[in-house]
Write a protein that holds these residues in place. Structure first.
Motif, PDB file in Angstrom:
ATOM      1  N   GLU A  57      36.670  38.648  13.379  1.00  0.00           N
ATOM      2  CA  GLU A  57      37.093  37.714  14.196  1.00  0.00           C
ATOM      3  C   GLU A  57      38.251  38.223  15.060  1.00  0.00           C
ATOM      4  O   GLU A  57      38.957  39.060  14.485  1.00  0.00           O
ATOM      5  CB  GLU A  57      37.592  36.688  13.432  1.00  0.00           C
ATOM      6  N   TYR A  58      38.609  37.768  16.084  1.00  0.00           N
ATOM      7  CA  TYR A  58      39.548  38.183  16.885  1.00  0.00           C
ATOM      8  C   TYR A  58      40.552  37.187  17.607  1.00  0.00           C
ATOM      9  O   TYR A  58      39.987  36.444  18.789  1.00  0.00           O
ATOM     10  CB  TYR A  58      39.178  39.301  17.955  1.00  0.00           C
ATOM     11  N   PRO A 218      45.459  40.916  14.898  1.00  0.00           N
ATOM     12  CA  PRO A 218      44.004  40.841  14.499  1.00  0.00           C
ATOM     13  C   PRO A 218      43.486  42.309  14.732  1.00  0.00           C
ATOM     14  O   PRO A 218      42.177  42.274  14.138  1.00  0.00           O
ATOM     15  CB  PRO A 218      43.664  39.835  15.235  1.00  0.00           C
ATOM     16  N   ILE A 219      43.786  43.123  15.598  1.00  0.00           N
ATOM     17  CA  ILE A 219      42.982  44.260  15.966  1.00  0.00           C
ATOM     18  C   ILE A 219      42.701  45.079  14.570  1.00  0.00           C
ATOM     19  O   ILE A 219      41.737  45.572  14.300  1.00  0.00           O
ATOM     20  CB  ILE A 219      43.703  45.096  16.786  1.00  0.00           C
ATOM     21  N   SER A 221      42.729  43.668  11.046  1.00  0.00           N
ATOM     22  CA  SER A 221      41.683  43.014  10.470  1.00  0.00           C
ATOM     23  C   SER A 221      40.463  42.987  10.750  1.00  0.00           C
ATOM     24  O   SER A 221      39.415  43.171  10.136  1.00  0.00           O
ATOM     25  CB  SER A 221      42.159  41.241  10.190  1.00  0.00           C
ATOM     26  N   ALA A 222      40.380  42.830  12.157  1.00  0.00           N
ATOM     27  CA  ALA A 222      39.093  42.752  13.118  1.00  0.00           C
ATOM     28  C   ALA A 222      38.237  44.242  12.711  1.00  0.00           C
ATOM     29  O   ALA A 222      37.225  44.301  12.510  1.00  0.00           O
ATOM     30  CB  ALA A 222      39.010  42.457  14.395  1.00  0.00           C
ATOM     31  N   THR A 223      38.929  45.159  12.907  1.00  0.00           N
ATOM     32  CA  THR A 223      38.442  46.591  13.209  1.00  0.00           C
ATOM     33  C   THR A 223      38.145  46.827  11.512  1.00  0.00           C
ATOM     34  O   THR A 223      37.087  47.382  11.266  1.00  0.00           O
ATOM     35  CB  THR A 223      39.288  47.749  13.758  1.00  0.00           C
ATOM     36  N   ILE A 224      39.072  46.717  10.653  1.00  0.00           N
ATOM     37  CA  ILE A 224      38.616  46.996   9.087  1.00  0.00           C
ATOM     38  C   ILE A 224      37.245  46.155   8.726  1.00  0.00           C
ATOM     39  O   ILE A 224      36.504  46.596   8.119  1.00  0.00           O
ATOM     40  CB  ILE A 224      39.855  46.490   8.441  1.00  0.00           C
TER      41      ILE A 224
END
Length: 522
Positions: A57-58, A218-219, A221-224
């Motif tokens: 999610e982003y 959020p970059i 959380s999104a990438t992880i």
């Protein structure tokens, strides 16, 4: 008999020719007849695709923003459809999209670099349009940094060596003379691209954990999530202006380790996004010591280092030096032309500096950069111009500094307008925005909003943000998209639109909140 044999042979040859022609150029009818025997199924479907991508999610460009774009289209077709005439996009730190003017001198240099010499730097009337120092810098870039190849050619995969030297000189000057090696610097497509590269290298398997602040941009959380890693959240202290404390860091790490998560890195965002905090020197020293103690790679997101309105910016590298741990820390720091007073988001310029990173790992990161050939040359040039502007005494120096100061001073005033304005609304609590471009207020949600959100399968602050959008045209991002403590609700807003617009937004938010609370009182 011979005649009948010849006729039969002719018939067979004719049939073969027809079959040959049909096989070379099948008709649509033939294709339809052949494929009708097979049931066609799409190979790539929502179920067969990467489920990590589905999970990702982003929030910054999430459902509320999608709804805002739809309303903008509806307003274009029918301006009377809503009680407002335009959308105020405060969802993303994109300064020039909402009115911030670009700095003149960097654009002058960029234009001259892109123009052919005969209509640019070598035109006999060039000084009638461009200042001498812009012409000189463009000539230097074209003839030396780009080796005469122009701005349309690929560069070294780490970025142009001369530009990396500019970055190294900037870092050394910023940090009081601590040396910086241009070979440990990678120019990138904004900070985001560099962050993605590093997380790709760090997340070796599904047990890998990365410590990230809560709330966070959020970059991370999104990438992880996309890389199948584990988010290990540590809470910032809202009551103390989003400061950090070692007890919370130790708690988060220990909890993850008890769950079998192999934590190998720690993300620091300073100044903060979405919180707007500027960490103290003591906090930064604690973080450095914590990372060295637990053998964690420190990822320092410092893209807002120029956006400090209260306090001072201390880099993670400077903090490690002051702790006497610069030779022990594994540190990667990030910066970008998208923020500060440049706001050149579309140029996609940025860099990362590697400190104490194993040389073989650096080689692997270089391989990854090589797979993308190079960062955008326009972004590389803009990064060089950000870290090395016109020098004192040059014709553009004073005007360049005046433009930068005007943008900075206005951002500082807007940070006060929005943070104090939101904090004054009954039911709101907003800590001062000491840095970056954002406020992250806490909002008390009426019981009905919590109940209805649960019934609709959404969050109360998402429900609130959509209501705010449809009532006022103000587009903010639900705080749930950044992470927050259970029971807390709110949103993130930029303060990038013009000062008068931001003052109006605060008033509209107050009016809407009063009606929202009445609508969802029970």
């Amino acid at each position: 008999m011979l005649f009948r044999y010849t006729a039969l042979l002719f018939t067979i040859m004719t049939m073969r020719m027809r079959c040959s022609i049909a096989s070379v150029a099948p008709t649509p009818q033939t294709i339809a007849a052949e494929t009708s025997f097979y049931e066609h199924k799409k190979r790539l479907t929502i179920d067969s695709m990467s489920q990590s991508l589905r999970k990702m999610e982003y929030a910054v460009r999430g459902p509320v923003v999608i709804e805002a774009d739809k309303i903008a289209d509806q307003l274009a077709a029918n301006p009377q459809q809503y009680p407002f005439d335009h959308i105020v996009y405060t969802n993303i730190g994109n300064p020039q999209s909402i009115g911030q003017m670009p700095l003149k001198w960097p654009r002058q240099v960029m234009a001259l670099v892109d123009l052919p010499d005969e209509v640019g730097i070598d035109h006999p009337d060039v000084l009638k349009l461009f200042p001498q120092d812009a012409v000189d810098r463009a000539r230097e870039i074209k003839n030396h940094a780009l080796s005469g190849h122009g701005s349309g050619a690929y560069t070294h995969s780490k970025g142009v060596r001369a530009f990396r030297q500019d970055v190294a000189d900037f870092i050394a000057a910023r940090d009081g003379g601590i040396p910086s090696d241009p070979e440990a610097i990678f120019l990138s497509n904004g900070a985001s691209n560099a962050i993605n590269m590093v997380l790709t290298a760090l997340i070796a398997n599904e047990r890998t954990g990365v410590m990230i602040p809560t709330p966070q941009y959020p970059i991370y959380s999104a990438t992880i999530d996309l890389l199948n890693g584990h988010r290990v959240g540590y809470y910032m202290n809202e009551e103390k202006d989003w400061a950090l404390n070692l007890e919370e860091l130790e708690r988060a790490l220990a909890t993850a380790q008890e769950e079998g998560i192999e934590v190998n890195s720690f993300v620091l965002i300073n100044p903060g996004n979405p919180t707007g905090q500027v960490l103290s020197r003591e906090n930064l020293h604690d973080i450095v010591r914590f990372c060295v103690k637990h053998n964690l790679v420190l990822l320092a997101d410092e893209v807002y280092q120029e956006n400090v309105y209260e306090g001072e910016f201390v880099s993670a590298k400077r903090a490690a030096y002051e702790c006497g741990l610069l030779d022990q820390i594994e540190l990667i720091s990030f910066h970008s032309v998208s923020k500060g007073v440049f706001g050149e988001c579309g140029r996609r310029g940025g860099y990362m500096e590697l400190v104490g990173i194993d040389e073989k790992v650096q080689d692997e990161l270089y391989k990854m950069a090589s797979a993308s050939l190079c960062a955008t040359v326009a972004g590389q040039i803009m990064t060089s111009l950000m870290v090395r502007g016109p020098s004192p005494g040059e014709v553009s120096y004073e005007s360049h500094e005046v433009e930068k100061k005007a943008i900075y001073d206005s951002l500082k005033r807007r940070s006060t307008i929005v943070s104090q304005g939101l904090d004054s609304i009954p039911g709101f609590s907003c800590r001062p925005a000491k840095g970056s471009m954002y406020c992250f207020p806490s909002v008390e949600m009426p019981p009905g909003a919590i109940r209805v959100a649960k019934e609709r399968g959404t969050t109360p602050d998402a429900l609130y943000c959509v209501s705010l959008l449809k009532s006022t045209g103000i587009c903010v991002v639900p705080a749930s998209g950044f992470g927050q403590r259970d029971g807390r609700f709110g949103f993130r807003t930029t303060f990038l639109p013009p000062e008068e617009e931001m003052q109006r937004c605060v008033e509209k938010i107050k009016e809407h909140y009063e009606s929202f609370c009445k609508e969802y009182a029970t």
